[in-house]
Scaffold this active site. Structure first.
Site, PDB file in Angstrom:
ATOM      1  NE  ARG A 128      -2.475   0.802   3.581  1.00  0.00           N
ATOM      2  CZ  ARG A 128      -3.431   0.462   4.451  1.00  0.00           C
ATOM      3  NH1 ARG A 128      -4.692   0.637   4.145  1.00  0.00           N
ATOM      4  NH2 ARG A 128      -3.107  -0.082   5.595  1.00  0.00           N
ATOM      5  NE  ARG A 161      -2.343   3.107   7.295  1.00  0.00           N
ATOM      6  CZ  ARG A 161      -3.591   2.651   7.410  1.00  0.00           C
ATOM      7  NH1 ARG A 161      -4.512   2.982   6.511  1.00  0.00           N
ATOM      8  NH2 ARG A 161      -3.936   1.861   8.408  1.00  0.00           N
ATOM      9  NE  ARG A 172      -3.146  -1.942  10.845  1.00  0.00           N
ATOM     10  CZ  ARG A 172      -2.784  -1.783   9.575  1.00  0.00           C
ATOM     11  NH1 ARG A 172      -1.508  -1.812   9.227  1.00  0.00           N
ATOM     12  NH2 ARG A 172      -3.688  -1.586   8.652  1.00  0.00           N
TER      13      ARG A 172
HETATM   14  P1  AP5 Z   1      -7.599  -0.423   1.970  1.00  0.00           P
HETATM   15  O1  AP5 Z   1      -8.863  -0.079   1.262  1.00  0.00           O
HETATM   16  O2  AP5 Z   1      -6.732   0.681   2.471  1.00  0.00           O
HETATM   17  O3  AP5 Z   1      -7.904  -1.503   3.121  1.00  0.00           O
HETATM   18  P2  AP5 Z   1      -8.540  -1.319   4.566  1.00  0.00           P
HETATM   19  O4  AP5 Z   1      -9.383  -2.509   4.843  1.00  0.00           O
HETATM   20  O5  AP5 Z   1      -9.195   0.027   4.681  1.00  0.00           O
HETATM   21  O6  AP5 Z   1      -7.222  -1.432   5.410  1.00  0.00           O
HETATM   22  P3  AP5 Z   1      -6.681  -0.544   6.603  1.00  0.00           P
HETATM   23  O7  AP5 Z   1      -5.301  -1.034   6.831  1.00  0.00           O
HETATM   24  O8  AP5 Z   1      -6.842   0.925   6.318  1.00  0.00           O
HETATM   25  O9  AP5 Z   1      -7.631  -0.976   7.734  1.00  0.00           O
HETATM   26  P4  AP5 Z   1      -7.354  -0.823   9.234  1.00  0.00           P
HETATM   27  O10 AP5 Z   1      -8.680  -1.097   9.802  1.00  0.00           O
HETATM   28  O11 AP5 Z   1      -6.248  -1.643   9.746  1.00  0.00           O
HETATM   29  O12 AP5 Z   1      -6.816   0.686   9.333  1.00  0.00           O
HETATM   30  P5  AP5 Z   1      -7.544   2.070   9.641  1.00  0.00           P
HETATM   31  O13 AP5 Z   1      -6.923   3.086   8.781  1.00  0.00           O
HETATM   32  O14 AP5 Z   1      -9.015   1.944   9.633  1.00  0.00           O
HETATM   33  O15 AP5 Z   1      -6.752  -1.368   0.986  1.00  0.00           O
HETATM   34  C1  AP5 Z   1      -5.471  -1.842   1.352  1.00  0.00           C
HETATM   35  C2  AP5 Z   1      -4.564  -1.904   0.104  1.00  0.00           C
HETATM   36  O16 AP5 Z   1      -5.076  -2.868  -0.813  1.00  0.00           O
HETATM   37  C3  AP5 Z   1      -4.483  -0.601  -0.690  1.00  0.00           C
HETATM   38  O17 AP5 Z   1      -3.191  -0.511  -1.213  1.00  0.00           O
HETATM   39  C4  AP5 Z   1      -5.534  -0.766  -1.807  1.00  0.00           C
HETATM   40  O18 AP5 Z   1      -5.188  -0.029  -2.977  1.00  0.00           O
HETATM   41  C5  AP5 Z   1      -5.439  -2.271  -2.066  1.00  0.00           C
HETATM   42  N1  AP5 Z   1      -6.707  -2.894  -2.413  1.00  0.00           N
HETATM   43  C6  AP5 Z   1      -7.920  -2.702  -1.838  1.00  0.00           C
HETATM   44  N2  AP5 Z   1      -8.838  -3.511  -2.372  1.00  0.00           N
HETATM   45  C7  AP5 Z   1      -8.187  -4.258  -3.304  1.00  0.00           C
HETATM   46  C8  AP5 Z   1      -8.597  -5.292  -4.224  1.00  0.00           C
HETATM   47  N3  AP5 Z   1      -9.856  -5.747  -4.255  1.00  0.00           N
HETATM   48  N4  AP5 Z   1      -7.650  -5.831  -5.026  1.00  0.00           N
HETATM   49  C9  AP5 Z   1      -6.369  -5.390  -5.002  1.00  0.00           C
HETATM   50  N5  AP5 Z   1      -5.927  -4.409  -4.188  1.00  0.00           N
HETATM   51  C10 AP5 Z   1      -6.832  -3.849  -3.339  1.00  0.00           C
HETATM   52  O19 AP5 Z   1      -7.099   2.299  11.147  1.00  0.00           O
HETATM   53  C11 AP5 Z   1      -5.745   2.516  11.457  1.00  0.00           C
HETATM   54  C12 AP5 Z   1      -5.563   2.596  12.964  1.00  0.00           C
HETATM   55  O20 AP5 Z   1      -6.388   3.658  13.510  1.00  0.00           O
HETATM   56  C13 AP5 Z   1      -5.972   1.369  13.780  1.00  0.00           C
HETATM   57  O21 AP5 Z   1      -4.964   0.390  13.798  1.00  0.00           O
HETATM   58  C14 AP5 Z   1      -6.201   1.998  15.148  1.00  0.00           C
HETATM   59  O22 AP5 Z   1      -4.975   2.298  15.779  1.00  0.00           O
HETATM   60  C15 AP5 Z   1      -6.869   3.308  14.803  1.00  0.00           C
HETATM   61  N6  AP5 Z   1      -8.344   3.181  14.722  1.00  0.00           N
HETATM   62  C16 AP5 Z   1      -9.101   3.340  13.600  1.00  0.00           C
HETATM   63  N7  AP5 Z   1     -10.392   3.157  13.900  1.00  0.00           N
HETATM   64  C17 AP5 Z   1     -10.460   2.891  15.218  1.00  0.00           C
HETATM   65  C18 AP5 Z   1     -11.526   2.585  16.096  1.00  0.00           C
HETATM   66  N8  AP5 Z   1     -12.796   2.517  15.663  1.00  0.00           N
HETATM   67  N9  AP5 Z   1     -11.243   2.360  17.396  1.00  0.00           N
HETATM   68  C19 AP5 Z   1      -9.966   2.406  17.841  1.00  0.00           C
HETATM   69  N10 AP5 Z   1      -8.904   2.675  17.070  1.00  0.00           N
HETATM   70  C20 AP5 Z   1      -9.145   2.906  15.756  1.00  0.00           C
END
Ligand code: AP5
Length: 217
Positions: A128, A161, A172
């Site tokens: 990513r 990231r 995670r």
């Molecule tokens: P992407 O769409 O970015 O995937 P994602 O599921 O959104 O993955 P994240 O890593 O963002 O999820 P996360 O929940 O760990 O992180 P978040 O930012 O929410 O896709 C990933 C990659 O694959 C990209 O390169 C994309 O281009 C590619 N891709 C996507 N679909 C594809 C496909 N079909 N085929 C091929 N390639 C594809 O959270 C980060 C941090 O914030 C957490 O760890 C935590 O510390 C904090 N946080 C966030 N929300 C909360 C909460 N509710 N409570 C407490 N802490 C929180």
């Protein structure tokens, strides 16, 4: 429509949620993005958030819940609904969201669960990249910026990231198993959960996502 998008890191929640919000004409509320903005602000609380995120740990539920409440109270979200990406991800957060919605005489319409094998998740996270100017998300191999330029803002610089390092990814995935899987059960029992096979390319996953939303509307 009021939709929650759940799934493990790398399942493609952000990618599909952005498109879904656009398609439904509702605001996207992504807690990951909101917290990254808060971290980048350099405030005291932002520094604490940044450390926890970089380690792959969840941010305290009350803090995230306050930020989400502010977003669902905005007039656009009140009148049209929202797509929530990455919240709730603990049972405390799920109960807080249920209460917040019921206090506002409303409820969720649908919870989408994006599912993919661990190797797929790791492959997506390890490649990513995001635009250093606008934050648009790409993948070095699976979804590269066309012609090396961000299609949203034209920038040519991209970064990884901090929490996509292998040790943070492991944590995670572990947090997801321990804290978020019970949330999945909670929505399954409430009859709101729809599963989406998130393997395959972005277009295929989008078609499956859209089908689940259409089946509910
Ligand atoms: P992407 O769409 O970015 O995937 P994602 O599921 O959104 O993955 P994240 O890593 O963002 O999820 P996360 O929940 O760990 O992180 P978040 O930012 O929410 O896709 C990933 C990659 O694959 C990209 O390169 C994309 O281009 C590619 N891709 C996507 N679909 C594809 C496909 N079909 N085929 C091929 N390639 C594809 O959270 C980060 C941090 O914030 C957490 O760890 C935590 O510390 C904090 N946080 C966030 N929300 C909360 C909460 N509710 N409570 C407490 N802490 C929180």
């Amino acid at each position: 429509m009021r939709i929650v998008v759940l799934g493990p890191p790398g399942a493609g929640k952000g990618t599909q949620a952005e498109r879904l919000a656009d398609d439904c004409g509702v605001p996207l509320i992504s807690t990951g993005d909101i917290l990254r903005d808060e971290a980048a602000s350099g405030s005291g609380i932002g520094e604490r958030i940044e450390r926890r995120m970089a380690e792959g740990r969840l941010v305290p539920a009350d803090l995230v819940t306050d930020l989400v409440r502010q977003r669902i109270d905005r007039p656009e979200a009140r009148s049209r609904g929202f797509v929530l990406d990455g919240y709730p991800r603990t049972m405390d957060e799920a109960r807080a969201l249920d209460d917040a919605l019921s206090d506002r005489d409303t409820a969720l319409d649908l919870v989408l669960l994006l599912e993919a094998e661990r190797e797929v998740l790791i492959d997506r996270l390890s490649g990513r990249i995001r635009c250093t100017r606008c934050g648009a998300v790409y993948h070095e191999r699976l979804n590269p910026p066309p012609g090396g330029r961000c299609s949203r803002c034209g920038n040519t610089e991209f970064e990884k990231r901090d929490d996509d390092r292998p040790e943070a990814v492991e944590r995670r995935l572990d947090e997801y198993r321990r804290q978020t899987e019970p949330v999945v059960d909670h929505y399954r029992e409430a009859g709101l959960l729809r599963r989406v096979d998130a393997s395959g390319d972005i277009e295929h996953v989008w078609n499956r996502t859209r089908r689940q939303v259409d089946a509910r509307s």
